[in-house]
Design a protein around this motif. Structure first.
Motif, mmCIF file in Angstrom:
data_model
loop_
_atom_site.group_PDB
_atom_site.id
_atom_site.type_symbol
_atom_site.label_atom_id
_atom_site.label_comp_id
_atom_site.label_asym_id
_atom_site.label_seq_id
_atom_site.Cartn_x
_atom_site.Cartn_y
_atom_site.Cartn_z
ATOM 1 N N LEU A 1 4.578 8.555 1.322
ATOM 2 C CA LEU A 1 4.065 7.252 1.743
ATOM 3 C C LEU A 1 3.666 6.405 0.543
ATOM 4 O O LEU A 1 3.931 5.203 0.505
ATOM 5 N N ALA A 2 3.034 7.032 -0.432
ATOM 6 C CA ALA A 2 2.622 6.291 -1.628
ATOM 7 C C ALA A 2 3.828 5.734 -2.367
ATOM 8 O O ALA A 2 3.805 4.585 -2.826
ATOM 9 N N VAL A 3 4.894 6.509 -2.466
ATOM 10 C CA VAL A 3 6.108 6.055 -3.133
ATOM 11 C C VAL A 3 6.747 4.911 -2.350
ATOM 12 O O VAL A 3 7.154 3.900 -2.926
ATOM 13 N N MET A 4 6.821 5.069 -1.048
ATOM 14 C CA MET A 4 7.435 4.033 -0.207
ATOM 15 C C MET A 4 6.639 2.731 -0.281
ATOM 16 O O MET A 4 7.219 1.645 -0.267
ATOM 17 N N ALA A 5 5.322 2.833 -0.386
ATOM 18 C CA ALA A 5 4.477 1.632 -0.435
ATOM 19 C C ALA A 5 4.795 0.764 -1.651
ATOM 20 O O ALA A 5 4.615 -0.457 -1.602
ATOM 21 N N ARG B 1 -1.169 6.767 6.322
ATOM 22 C CA ARG B 1 -1.794 7.552 5.253
ATOM 23 C C ARG B 1 -3.200 7.987 5.666
ATOM 24 O O ARG B 1 -3.619 9.109 5.395
ATOM 25 N N LEU B 2 -3.929 7.102 6.342
ATOM 26 C CA LEU B 2 -5.258 7.456 6.836
ATOM 27 C C LEU B 2 -5.190 8.583 7.863
ATOM 28 O O LEU B 2 -6.038 9.484 7.870
ATOM 29 N N GLN B 3 -4.181 8.543 8.724
ATOM 30 C CA GLN B 3 -4.019 9.614 9.714
ATOM 31 C C GLN B 3 -3.711 10.946 9.032
ATOM 32 O O GLN B 3 -4.227 11.991 9.435
ATOM 33 N N LEU B 4 -2.851 10.885 8.016
ATOM 34 C CA LEU B 4 -2.533 12.105 7.265
ATOM 35 C C LEU B 4 -3.774 12.663 6.584
ATOM 36 O O LEU B 4 -4.013 13.878 6.615
ATOM 37 N N GLU C 1 0.851 -2.170 5.178
ATOM 38 C CA GLU C 1 -0.240 -1.981 6.127
ATOM 39 C C GLU C 1 0.073 -0.824 7.089
ATOM 40 O O GLU C 1 -0.779 0.014 7.369
ATOM 41 N N GLN C 2 1.287 -0.781 7.577
ATOM 42 C CA GLN C 2 1.718 0.290 8.473
ATOM 43 C C GLN C 2 1.648 1.644 7.745
ATOM 44 O O GLN C 2 1.161 2.626 8.299
ATOM 45 N N LEU C 3 2.109 1.671 6.514
ATOM 46 C CA LEU C 3 2.067 2.902 5.724
ATOM 47 C C LEU C 3 0.632 3.319 5.426
ATOM 48 O O LEU C 3 0.310 4.512 5.446
ATOM 49 N N SER D 1 14.259 2.930 6.712
ATOM 50 C CA SER D 1 13.650 3.944 5.853
ATOM 51 C C SER D 1 12.157 4.089 6.156
ATOM 52 O O SER D 1 11.628 5.206 6.160
ATOM 53 N N VAL D 2 11.482 2.983 6.448
ATOM 54 C CA VAL D 2 10.068 3.050 6.815
ATOM 55 C C VAL D 2 9.912 3.757 8.158
ATOM 56 O O VAL D 2 9.054 4.624 8.325
ATOM 57 N N ASP D 3 10.762 3.399 9.125
ATOM 58 C CA ASP D 3 10.702 4.049 10.441
ATOM 59 C C ASP D 3 10.962 5.552 10.330
ATOM 60 O O ASP D 3 10.285 6.352 10.986
ATOM 61 N N ASP D 4 11.927 5.936 9.510
ATOM 62 C CA ASP D 4 12.227 7.356 9.319
ATOM 63 C C ASP D 4 11.035 8.094 8.715
ATOM 64 O O ASP D 4 10.696 9.202 9.139
ATOM 65 N N LEU D 5 10.411 7.480 7.735
ATOM 66 C CA LEU D 5 9.257 8.103 7.102
ATOM 67 C C LEU D 5 8.089 8.197 8.070
ATOM 68 O O LEU D 5 7.386 9.212 8.105
ATOM 69 N N MET D 6 7.893 7.168 8.870
ATOM 70 C CA MET D 6 6.811 7.205 9.862
ATOM 71 C C MET D 6 7.038 8.329 10.873
ATOM 72 O O MET D 6 6.108 9.033 11.240
#
Length: 87
Positions: free
Chosen positions: A53-57, A72-75, A66-68, A6-11
């Motif tokens: 991302l905030a919800v997933m975190a 988030r910074l890139q977004l 940390e990855q999220l 799920s994290v990989d999909d969101l990324m």
């Protein structure tokens, strides 16, 4: 806890949104007011991805958070660039 998939999909979704936003940014910088609807849609997509991302975190482990956070910074950077563009 968030699964790795799920994290990989969101990324991946976030990377796609950033790529699309960058394309809209480049188009807008060349064409000015030609594609305002697509530009606005790209900004909305960035905001939605940021919220996802905030919800997933909330359900992620520390490494995933940390990855999220980095994504988030890139977004935020892409969003800031689009908002500050005078088109």
């Amino acid at each position: 806890m968030a699964t790795r998939q799920s994290v990989d999909d969101l990324m991946q979704k976030c990377e796609d949104v950033i790529r699309s936003a960058q394309e809209q940014y480049l188009e807008a910088s060349h064409q000015e007011h030609y594609n305002d609807d697509q530009y606005t849609t790209a900004l909305q997509s960035l905001e939605e991805a940021f919220n996802d991302l905030a919800v997933m975190a909330n359900s992620a482990n520390s490494q995933q958070r940390e990855q999220l956070h980095r994504m988030r910074l890139q977004l935020q950077q892409a969003q800031n660039n689009m908002i500050l563009l005078r088109h």
